[in-house]
Each structure stands twice: as C-alpha cells, then as structure tokens.
Design a protein around this motif. Sequence first.
Motif, mmCIF file in Angstrom:
data_model
loop_
_atom_site.group_PDB
_atom_site.id
_atom_site.type_symbol
_atom_site.label_atom_id
_atom_site.label_comp_id
_atom_site.label_asym_id
_atom_site.label_seq_id
_atom_site.Cartn_x
_atom_site.Cartn_y
_atom_site.Cartn_z
ATOM 1 N N ALA A 234 0.832 -1.209 0.000
ATOM 2 C CA ALA A 234 0.000 0.000 0.000
ATOM 3 C C ALA A 234 0.868 1.261 0.000
ATOM 4 O O ALA A 234 0.583 2.226 -0.716
ATOM 5 N N VAL A 235 1.947 1.234 0.785
ATOM 6 C CA VAL A 235 2.855 2.384 0.840
ATOM 7 C C VAL A 235 3.562 2.567 -0.506
ATOM 8 O O VAL A 235 3.810 3.691 -0.949
ATOM 9 N N ILE A 236 3.855 1.462 -1.190
ATOM 10 C CA ILE A 236 4.430 1.541 -2.547
ATOM 11 C C ILE A 236 3.436 2.282 -3.458
ATOM 12 O O ILE A 236 3.825 3.132 -4.259
ATOM 13 N N GLY A 237 2.138 1.974 -3.293
ATOM 14 C CA GLY A 237 1.106 2.680 -4.057
ATOM 15 C C GLY A 237 1.116 4.183 -3.776
ATOM 16 O O GLY A 237 1.061 5.001 -4.704
ATOM 17 N N VAL A 238 1.262 4.550 -2.490
ATOM 18 C CA VAL A 238 1.297 5.976 -2.121
ATOM 19 C C VAL A 238 2.542 6.647 -2.713
ATOM 20 O O VAL A 238 2.467 7.752 -3.270
ATOM 21 N N ALA A 297 -8.826 5.907 0.627
ATOM 22 C CA ALA A 297 -8.329 5.304 -0.624
ATOM 23 C C ALA A 297 -9.348 5.499 -1.751
ATOM 24 O O ALA A 297 -8.967 5.764 -2.900
ATOM 25 N N ILE A 298 -10.632 5.401 -1.420
ATOM 26 C CA ILE A 298 -11.679 5.640 -2.434
ATOM 27 C C ILE A 298 -11.595 7.090 -2.926
ATOM 28 O O ILE A 298 -11.633 7.365 -4.132
ATOM 29 N N LEU A 299 -11.439 8.004 -1.977
ATOM 30 C CA LEU A 299 -11.340 9.428 -2.325
ATOM 31 C C LEU A 299 -10.100 9.686 -3.195
ATOM 32 O O LEU A 299 -10.147 10.430 -4.187
ATOM 33 N N LEU A 300 -9.008 9.036 -2.831
ATOM 34 C CA LEU A 300 -7.746 9.182 -3.572
ATOM 35 C C LEU A 300 -7.917 8.703 -5.014
ATOM 36 O O LEU A 300 -7.525 9.382 -5.969
ATOM 37 N N PHE A 301 -8.548 7.544 -5.166
ATOM 38 C CA PHE A 301 -8.732 6.953 -6.498
ATOM 39 C C PHE A 301 -9.663 7.823 -7.358
ATOM 40 O O PHE A 301 -9.387 8.097 -8.527
ATOM 41 N N ALA A 302 -10.742 8.292 -6.736
ATOM 42 C CA ALA A 302 -11.712 9.126 -7.477
ATOM 43 C C ALA A 302 -11.065 10.427 -7.946
ATOM 44 O O ALA A 302 -11.218 10.826 -9.114
ATOM 45 N N SER A 303 -10.310 11.087 -7.053
ATOM 46 C CA SER A 303 -9.703 12.372 -7.431
ATOM 47 C C SER A 303 -8.582 12.172 -8.450
ATOM 48 O O SER A 303 -8.405 12.984 -9.357
ATOM 49 N N GLU A 379 -0.644 13.361 -21.558
ATOM 50 C CA GLU A 379 -1.960 12.818 -21.178
ATOM 51 C C GLU A 379 -1.828 11.394 -20.639
ATOM 52 O O GLU A 379 -2.466 11.028 -19.644
ATOM 53 N N THR A 380 -0.982 10.583 -21.290
ATOM 54 C CA THR A 380 -0.769 9.201 -20.828
ATOM 55 C C THR A 380 -0.118 9.218 -19.444
ATOM 56 O O THR A 380 -0.507 8.465 -18.553
ATOM 57 N N ALA A 381 0.876 10.096 -19.264
ATOM 58 C CA ALA A 381 1.570 10.189 -17.974
ATOM 59 C C ALA A 381 0.602 10.555 -16.851
ATOM 60 O O ALA A 381 0.747 10.107 -15.716
ATOM 61 N N MET A 382 -0.423 11.340 -17.189
ATOM 62 C CA MET A 382 -1.379 11.783 -16.164
ATOM 63 C C MET A 382 -2.356 10.683 -15.728
ATOM 64 O O MET A 382 -3.127 10.869 -14.789
ATOM 65 N N LEU A 383 -2.302 9.533 -16.404
ATOM 66 C CA LEU A 383 -3.114 8.383 -15.978
ATOM 67 C C LEU A 383 -2.449 7.625 -14.819
ATOM 68 O O LEU A 383 -3.107 6.884 -14.089
ATOM 69 N N PHE A 384 -1.131 7.799 -14.663
ATOM 70 C CA PHE A 384 -0.380 7.001 -13.681
ATOM 71 C C PHE A 384 -0.827 7.169 -12.227
ATOM 72 O O PHE A 384 -0.900 6.178 -11.498
ATOM 73 N N PRO A 385 -1.113 8.427 -11.767
ATOM 74 C CA PRO A 385 -1.560 8.546 -10.372
ATOM 75 C C PRO A 385 -2.803 7.702 -10.059
ATOM 76 O O PRO A 385 -2.917 7.129 -8.965
ATOM 77 N N ALA A 386 -3.722 7.574 -11.023
ATOM 78 C CA ALA A 386 -4.925 6.768 -10.791
ATOM 79 C C ALA A 386 -4.567 5.299 -10.644
ATOM 80 O O ALA A 386 -5.127 4.582 -9.797
ATOM 81 N N GLY A 387 -3.589 4.837 -11.432
ATOM 82 C CA GLY A 387 -3.104 3.450 -11.306
ATOM 83 C C GLY A 387 -2.504 3.205 -9.933
ATOM 84 O O GLY A 387 -2.755 2.169 -9.296
ATOM 85 N N ALA A 388 -1.723 4.186 -9.453
ATOM 86 C CA ALA A 388 -1.097 4.066 -8.129
ATOM 87 C C ALA A 388 -2.171 4.050 -7.038
ATOM 88 O O ALA A 388 -2.111 3.259 -6.086
ATOM 89 N N ALA A 389 -3.179 4.921 -7.190
ATOM 90 C CA ALA A 389 -4.260 4.986 -6.199
ATOM 91 C C ALA A 389 -5.040 3.674 -6.154
ATOM 92 O O ALA A 389 -5.523 3.255 -5.094
#
Length: 415
Positions: A234-238, A297-303, A379-389
């Motif tokens: 989980a911390v790796i995800g953060v 985590a839900i809030l993180l993923f949604a944002s 644009e592709t790079a900006m998808l990465f935070p959602a993957g991490a979340a």
Amino acid sequence: MHHPAPTVAHRSLIHHTGFWFFPVAFVARLPFAMMTVGVLALVVAVRGSVALGGLTSAAVGIGVVVAGPILGDLADRFGQSRVLVPTGLANGILLALFPVVVGSPIGDGFVLAAAVAIGLTGPQTAAMSRSRVMALIGDRVAADRRERTFSRAMAYESAADETAFVVGPFVVGLLAAVLAPWAPIVAAAVLSLIFVTAFALHPTGRVVPVAAQRGAMAPVRELLRPPVLMLVVAVIGVGAFFGSTLTSLTAFMEARGAAEAGALLYGVMGVGSAVLALAVAVLPARFSLRWRLVTFAILLFASAGAYSVGGSVVTVTAVLCLMGVGVGPSLVTLFSLAGHRAPAGRTATTMTVLASALTLAQALSSAVTGAVAERVSVETAMLFPAGAALIVLAMAALNLAQAGRWDATRPSSIG
C-alpha cells in the motif's frame, strides 16, 4: 501493583521529548525530501535531459532503499546516534559535491553513481523519529492515554513527512528559480550536516532500547508476513502516487511553458494533504483504522481519476486539493497500522522498510512517468496517479477483509 505518580503519567508527550525535539526532527527530514527533487532539477537544468533527470532521481531512491532497512536494523541493534551521526555527515559532504560532479564534463554513469551514493547515506530521520516517539509513549505515558497519544503522534509524524515532502520540493523550486539550480542541493547539504547531526545527538535517541538491553528481536521473516507486507504494498502505491503526480504535473506545466510551476502546484496538493494528515488525530476512535483506509483510498482513487482527464490549470489545481485530502490520511493510517503490527524489537526496521518503499516507489514512478511524458504523451503520464491509487485501494480492501483476523491474534504493540 505500583502506579506511576500521576504528575509523571499525565504529562504531555512534549514534556518527555523536550521542546526542541519536534522542530529539529522536522528540519532534519528536509534534506531527504529535497534530495530526489533537487537532483532531478539540477540534472535537467545542467544536462538538459528530463529522462536523465528522472533516472538520477531514481538512482537516489534506489540508494535510499538499499540502505534504509540496513540502517534501521543497525539502529535497532546499536542505537540511533551511532548510525545517524556518520550517515548524516557523509550525506552532507556527498550532496555538497554533487553540483561539481554534474557541472563537470564527466559521463552520465558517474552522475548516476554519485546519486546512488547520496541515496545510500540518506538519513532515515522520519523512521527514527517515529520509533523514538513510539518508545517514549510505551515507556512513559500512562496506559489509559497511550492509544490516544499514539494516534495523535502518528498523525503528527505523517503530517511532518507530508509537509517535508511538500516544503522540500517547494524550497527546491524557489531556490532554483531565485538563485541557481545548484542552490537547493547545497542547502540540503548544510541542513544535513547541521540538523541531522543535532537530531542524532538529541537525548531522545537514548530512549529506544538497543538489542543488547532488550533481549530478543523478532526474526526478519516476521516482516514478510501478510499483515506487514500488505502495508508495504500500500505504501508503494502511495509513493508511486507522489512520484507520478509530481512528474506528470511538471510535464503538464512544461507543456504550458512554466515547468518550475509544477513543484509549486504540487505544493498545493501537499499542503492539503498535510493539514488532513493532522486532522486524522481528531477523528473519533470508533472510525477504525481499516475503515479510514478504505474511505480515504476511495477518495484518492476518485480524485486521481479526475486528474487524469487533465484540462485547464485551474481544474488540475482544484483536483490536486482533493487528491491531498485522500493521500494524507491514507499515509497516516498505514503508518499507524505499522506501529501496531511491527514485530517485537523491530520498530525502526519496520518504519525504515515502509519509508524506503515510499521513496523507491516515488523515484521509480518519477522515472517511468518522466519517460512516458517525454516519449508518449503528457496525457498518458497523467493516468499514472490513478493506477497508483488503485493499488492503495486494493490493499485497503484486502485489509478490511483480513484485519479482524490479523489484529485479533496478536497483542497490540502499544498498550
């Protein structure tokens, strides 16, 4: 049964740490937070390559990760000051020399080697501070107040981390813009030499019992059990979230001709994140850790999903505020769970493993995101935070399903 005198038992944590402990421990975190971003900014400015900058930043992260658990183990065995004084001094000297290395005609390989050396000597102040505070609470705070004090202390420690992770890049951006690209690294060197040494020699360092006094240390394999491993993932995800957000944001702003503004906008997320991390201390106890993790985590993923859509600078800034609200409390909750689940005598090791996982994920995701932004698209790079979340959310769900079993079978490590 002997009860401690009430005056001693009910004194605040600050009474036990001394007034200067928290300010010194905070400033001593800054070099660590400034290293990865400062190195990135310097290499990009001097060598003119975002890809090499990302790699150099990742090299620092790899050094930190290799050394972190080893330094944590040594601190658990021999005491913190014996480990922190030499590493802090070495780190300060290496940081001070780094601008010279980057500015010289030397090859990229040497630049990367110097970055690894900086990482290897990275002082693990945050993890050491957490284990000192936990030892003090276990040792000197009355049993009926331990749980509450522990919750507040972990909230503060995570908020301090968050703030350092934000203030660090912010100071780097500011010094680089106002003075020169080498200024942030030199500032980090000075802070490392002065404040890491002050933290290392602070009397609280003697509170954490070393292995010789304490007897048995749980074997390292205890760290590989699911209750702790899930926290590491989980911390790796953060960490991946932090790294991919900073890098994609820098690329997003660079496309609009204002790359330096990336670090400042990242600060917006961080400020919200730190404020919310502190606010965790006032959440009611019945809002349990497992439910907190799922909620944030839900809030993180949604944002992060909203961030991936991009759009204007204004919408991205607004979404960054929401991302901060999700990430700060998520990190606090993970470290609180780690405090409860750390195997006997392995507090510093557990905390450094988590801190190292955070840094490694941050560095690697910076490198990957930087390469994607440069070679594919922003644009592709900006998808990465959602993957991490999504990683954080998956671990929160696993924890929700299993926590009852994991935490019932073992006594709480505090209280």
